[in-house]
Each structure stands twice: as C-alpha cells, then as structure tokens.
Enzyme design. Structure first.
Site, PDB file in Angstrom:
ATOM      1  N   LYS A   1       1.823  -1.361  17.546  1.00 24.52           N
ATOM      2  CA  LYS A   1       2.878  -2.254  18.028  1.00 24.52           C
ATOM      3  C   LYS A   1       3.164  -2.030  19.517  1.00 24.52           C
ATOM      4  CE  LYS A   1       4.827  -2.759  13.403  1.00 24.52           C
ATOM      5  NZ  LYS A   1       6.019  -2.743  12.538  1.00 24.52           N
TER       6      LYS A   1
ATOM      7  N   TYR B   1       4.424 -12.848  10.041  1.00 26.28           N
ATOM      8  CA  TYR B   1       5.484 -12.200   9.251  1.00 26.28           C
ATOM      9  C   TYR B   1       6.287 -13.205   8.422  1.00 26.28           C
ATOM     10  CZ  TYR B   1       4.742  -7.823  11.822  1.00 26.28           C
ATOM     11  OH  TYR B   1       4.211  -6.665  12.343  1.00 26.28           O
TER      12      TYR B   1
ATOM     13  N   ASN C   1       8.389   0.900  14.627  1.00 23.18           N
ATOM     14  CA  ASN C   1       7.843   2.016  13.845  1.00 23.18           C
ATOM     15  C   ASN C   1       6.353   2.251  14.082  1.00 23.18           C
ATOM     16  OD1 ASN C   1       6.973  -0.277  12.569  1.00 23.18           O
ATOM     17  ND2 ASN C   1       7.651   0.308  10.517  1.00 23.18           N
TER      18      ASN C   1
ATOM     19  N   HIS D   1       1.403  -0.973  12.015  1.00 23.84           N
ATOM     20  CA  HIS D   1       1.441  -1.790  10.790  1.00 23.84           C
ATOM     21  C   HIS D   1       0.191  -1.482   9.979  1.00 23.84           C
ATOM     22  CE1 HIS D   1       1.564  -5.387   8.189  1.00 23.84           C
ATOM     23  NE2 HIS D   1       0.268  -5.475   8.452  1.00 23.84           N
TER      24      HIS D   1
ATOM     25  N   GLU E   1      -4.780 -10.872   6.350  1.00 22.38           N
ATOM     26  CA  GLU E   1      -4.385 -10.405   7.681  1.00 22.38           C
ATOM     27  C   GLU E   1      -5.594 -10.219   8.594  1.00 22.38           C
ATOM     28  OE1 GLU E   1      -0.283  -8.124   6.254  1.00 22.38           O
ATOM     29  OE2 GLU E   1      -1.958  -6.946   7.043  1.00 22.38           O
TER      30      GLU E   1
END
Length: 221
Positions: A97, A135, A201, A204, A215
C-alpha cells in the site's frame, strides 16, 4: 485412457445479471475443452480447441477465457483432478500500500524467505474509480471512503505470488488486519512491523482462491 481434467466453473452473464455454473472438461493431449450446463444438465459446448489454455492455467480461482467467456474456476470436478492438482502451486495477489512502497525491499525479503515466488509485478497509481471497483465488496461500510482515499494517495506495488499454499502462507506473513492487534499477537508479521492501523496496514492479500483469481485478473488480466 485419455487424460481428462474436470472443474466446476462460473460465468457472470451480464444480460441476465446472474452467475451461470458449468462443468468444464479439459483434455491436455490436444488442448480441447468441453462444457456442461449444470443447472439444465445439458451439453453447453462441444469438445473444441482452446489453444490459449494450458493445464498450468487451471487452478482454483483462476480466470480463463473459453470462447469469449471469462470463466472462474471454483472447484475441482472429480477426485482424479483434485488428487492431481490440489498439491500444485497456488497463485495469489499481494499489494504494497502507499504508505509502505518505500519498504519494498524489506517486504520482498520476507516474501522470498517464505519460499514464495513473484511472477508478476507492477507499480501503479489507482484512480478513485479503480480503487472503488477493487474494494466494491466494502461499499457501504464505515471505512470504505477512507480506504479509497488512502489507496489513491500515491503509487502502490501489485504483485502475483506463486507457491505451495501461497494464499494462506502470504496471509500468515501479513498477520491480523489491524496493525495494532498484529503487534500484540504476531509481532514478526508485516503488518506489525510496517502498518499503523486497520486501513494503513502495509499490505493486502487475497483471502480465497476465488478472490485471488479475480484480483489477479483485475491487475494483470
């Protein structure tokens, strides 16, 4: 006896707005496919050439193109196929991220030490539309807006991993979704080391073979 592999596959029919389920038969000797409509119990596609498909393309969660239909492999169709392929390597998607792109080297060191291989890699900056689409399962949830804003604030690294039980091993390496909880429960995990909260975080990881297939196709299809 000719070798044949059997799978259950799903195809989203945009005209009827529903998911159609098929039995997909693959014959590696001549790269042909056959499809059976499960609901109607009838032959949907006679055995025909599928030169773009190889046996290595057929794994749980994979998305394959059979005569212009994007099929998602949802399960093995018989014991022979399961025994032959279940122990084969899995594919999964990973994302570094925006807040951790600078930690690329350290994160990939962990990936390689885990014995996973990177077979696709790209750096991109998501648009709001792309992030919302990726998402979309979280639309309507309280954190959705902040997540989309965060994921579009800078470049991300997306990569496809391959390895034995790659999906579960990558998620174990990530640790709990909440970075604070990760530091308490699995301090050696990537989210414990590089994440700050539930949204920022670090990374992913796909949560199932079906998610991995869709994905991977989203970024590399």
């Amino acid at each position: 006896m000719e070798e044949r592999y059997t799978f259950f596959a799903e195809w989203y029919d945009p005209h009827a707005a529903l998911i159609r389920k098929y039995q997909l038969l693959y014959y590696p000797t001549d790269q042909t496919c056959e499809m059976v409509d499960i609901k109607n119990r009838r032959l949907f596609l006679k055995r025909s050439k599928c030169p773009n498909i190889q046996l290595t393309d057929l794994f749980l969660g994979a998305v394959v193109n059979v005569h212009s239909r994007q099929l998602t492999i949802s399960d093995f169709g018989d014991d022979f196929t399961r025994l032959k392929l279940q122990s084969k390597k899995e594919h999964t998607l990973g994302i570094i991220k925006p807040n951790c792109v600078s930690k690329l080297g350290e994160i990939f060191d962990h990936v390689l030490l885990e014995g996973l291989s990177i077979c696709n890699l790209r750096m991109i900056t998501l648009t709001t539309k792309e992030a919302s689409k990726f998402y979309e399962e979280h639309q309507g949830k309280p954190f959705f807006h902040d997540l989309v804003v965060f994921m579009t604030e800078g470049p991300i690294i997306v990569f496809e991993l391959i390895g034995e039980k790659a999906i579960s091993r990558w998620r174990e390496l990530l640790g709990p979704t909440d970075s604070t909880l990760a530091r308490q429960e699995v301090p050696s995990s990537l989210r414990a080391q590089f994440g700050t909260d539930k949204t920022r975080n670090a990374c992913h990881g796909s949560d199932s073979s079906e998610s991995a297939g869709s994905e991977i196709n989203f970024f590399f299809g």
